[in-house]
Design an enzyme around this catalytic site. Structure first.
Site, PDB file in Angstrom:
ATOM      1  N   GLY A  31       0.670  -1.155  -0.111  1.00 40.28           N
ATOM      2  CA  GLY A  31      -0.042  -0.056  -0.028  1.00 40.28           C
ATOM      3  C   GLY A  31       0.858   1.452   0.023  1.00 40.28           C
ATOM      4  O   GLY A  31       2.172   1.229  -0.227  1.00 40.28           O
ATOM      5  N   GLY A  36       5.924   4.283  -8.559  1.00 41.14           N
ATOM      6  CA  GLY A  36       6.461   2.875  -8.798  1.00 41.14           C
ATOM      7  C   GLY A  36       5.640   1.801  -8.889  1.00 41.14           C
ATOM      8  O   GLY A  36       5.604   1.038  -9.636  1.00 41.14           O
ATOM      9  N   HIS A  37       4.793   1.901  -7.981  1.00 39.49           N
ATOM     10  CA  HIS A  37       3.655   0.617  -7.990  1.00 39.49           C
ATOM     11  C   HIS A  37       2.717   0.604  -9.038  1.00 39.49           C
ATOM     12  O   HIS A  37       2.328   0.002  -9.969  1.00 39.49           O
ATOM     13  CB  HIS A  37       2.678   0.784  -6.695  1.00 39.49           C
ATOM     14  N   GLY A 147       9.166  -4.513  -8.516  1.00 40.89           N
ATOM     15  CA  GLY A 147      10.243  -3.454  -9.031  1.00 40.89           C
ATOM     16  C   GLY A 147      11.529  -3.535  -8.820  1.00 40.89           C
ATOM     17  O   GLY A 147      11.865  -4.478  -7.907  1.00 40.89           O
ATOM     18  N   LYS A 149      13.759  -1.546  -7.860  1.00 45.45           N
ATOM     19  CA  LYS A 149      14.322  -0.932  -6.637  1.00 45.45           C
ATOM     20  C   LYS A 149      14.833  -2.082  -5.647  1.00 45.45           C
ATOM     21  O   LYS A 149      15.861  -1.742  -5.008  1.00 45.45           O
ATOM     22  CB  LYS A 149      13.197  -0.136  -6.133  1.00 45.45           C
ATOM     23  N   SER A 185       9.613   5.341  -3.197  1.00 49.11           N
ATOM     24  CA  SER A 185       9.461   4.357  -2.034  1.00 49.11           C
ATOM     25  C   SER A 185       8.568   4.923  -1.052  1.00 49.11           C
ATOM     26  O   SER A 185       8.470   6.171  -0.937  1.00 49.11           O
ATOM     27  CB  SER A 185      10.868   4.210  -1.277  1.00 49.11           C
ATOM     28  N   ARG A 187       8.717   4.785   1.715  1.00 47.58           N
ATOM     29  CA  ARG A 187       9.541   5.375   2.926  1.00 47.58           C
ATOM     30  C   ARG A 187      10.018   6.530   2.762  1.00 47.58           C
ATOM     31  O   ARG A 187      10.438   7.121   3.782  1.00 47.58           O
ATOM     32  CB  ARG A 187      10.592   4.134   3.574  1.00 47.58           C
TER      33      ARG A 187
END
Ligand code: PAF
Length: 280
Positions: A31, A36-37, A147, A149, A185, A187
């Site tokens: 979530g 990116g998602h 991804g 990443k 990200s 984060r």
């Protein structure tokens, strides 16, 4: 778009579609969706008849002193983004349905999970592979998207799929970056303005690695040393690791010849960030 919390109901619906010969593209997420998602979702939309996204902050992949509680959650916004991207089904299980009372079956990929992020986060990948295997078992995707990443995660999942002959194709999609080149990200939301500026050193150092390599430098030690200097110039940066490794085995590469992965994890204050680049 339908939202499912119940494993049985989701399975029933996917089974119905599969019997009609429809293909399923799956994007597992925790979530707090970002571009990116969404790049994975868009790719799944192109490839498959039915797109399933899961949203589940998986407690088992967080260490005891990690950010499970603080991990950002924004379900309403996530669902709106999924809808906008043409997702057909979103699976939002509760912790109890993924980890029922007495849960004691874990899946571990040996070797590949011991270095890089696995060295500082010893049970992390065991948590990832356990939940991803369970999600695959529930969703039965034809293709699942991850991804680049999280390079080590993608490598570990590919290994798991190969070792267990899971009937799913894994597609790894390129890193999506912010305007300042920071890898996207969930984060990144932890970073204040100053930390965010310092975080630019991650990509700067990867870019330097690529440039050195292009100019003919093949010695990993020299490249890593240049990267270290760039990162440590930032006052709050603490290097967890910088490695130059084979992109399948994750074994150290001393002299770069073929396709090679340069990966790093760096703490800026309390926030741990990862990024990587492939030298080809
Ligand atoms: O990459 C992530 O967001 C997670 O590790 C994943 C693959 C959804 C498993 O919880």
């Amino acid at each position: 778009m339908k939202v499912y919390r119940d494993i049985r109901l989701l399975r029933r619906e996917i089974g119905r579609l599969k019997r009609k010969g429809k293909t399923v593209g799956f994007v597992p997420t925790m979530g707090f969706l970002h571009e990116g998602h969404l790049s994975l979702v868009r790719r799944a939309r192109k490839d498959s008849d039915c797109v399933v996204v899961s949203i589940f902050v998986n407690p088992v992949q967080f260490g005891p002193n990690e950010d499970f509680k603080e991990y950002p959650r924004e379900l309403k916004k996530d669902l709106a983004l999924c809808k906008r991207c043409g997702v057909d089904m979103v699976f939002v299980p509760g912790v109890r349905s993924m980890y029922p009372e007495g849960f004691s079956t874990y899946l571990n990929v040996e070797g590949l999970t011991e270095g890089l992020c696995g060295a500082k986060r010893p049970r992390h990948f065991r948590g990832v592979t356990t939940v991803v295997a369970k999600l695959f078992n529930i969703v039965s995707p034809d293709i699942a998207y991850f991804g680049q990443k999280d390079a080590q995660q993608a490598i570990v999942i590919k290994r798991m799929v190969k070792d267990l002959a899971l009937p799913v194709k894994i597609k790894v999609m390129p890193i999506v970056r912010e305007k300042d080149d920071l890898a996207m990200s969930s984060r990144n939301t932890y970073l204040d303005r100053d930390s965010r500026k310092q975080a630019a050193s991650l990509h700067k150092s990867l870019k330097a690695a690529r440039e050195l390599y292009k100019k003919g430098e093949k010695d990993s030690k020299k490249i890593i040393s240049r990267m270290r200097n760039l990162i440590l110039a930032e006052k709050d940066a603490e290097i967890d690791y910088i490695v130059i490794v084979d992109p399948e085995t994750l074994m150290d590469v001393k002299k770069i010849s073929g396709k090679t992965l340069v990966a790093l994890a760096v703490r800026i204050g309390k926030t741990r960030l990862i990024d990587n680049v492939i030298l080809n």
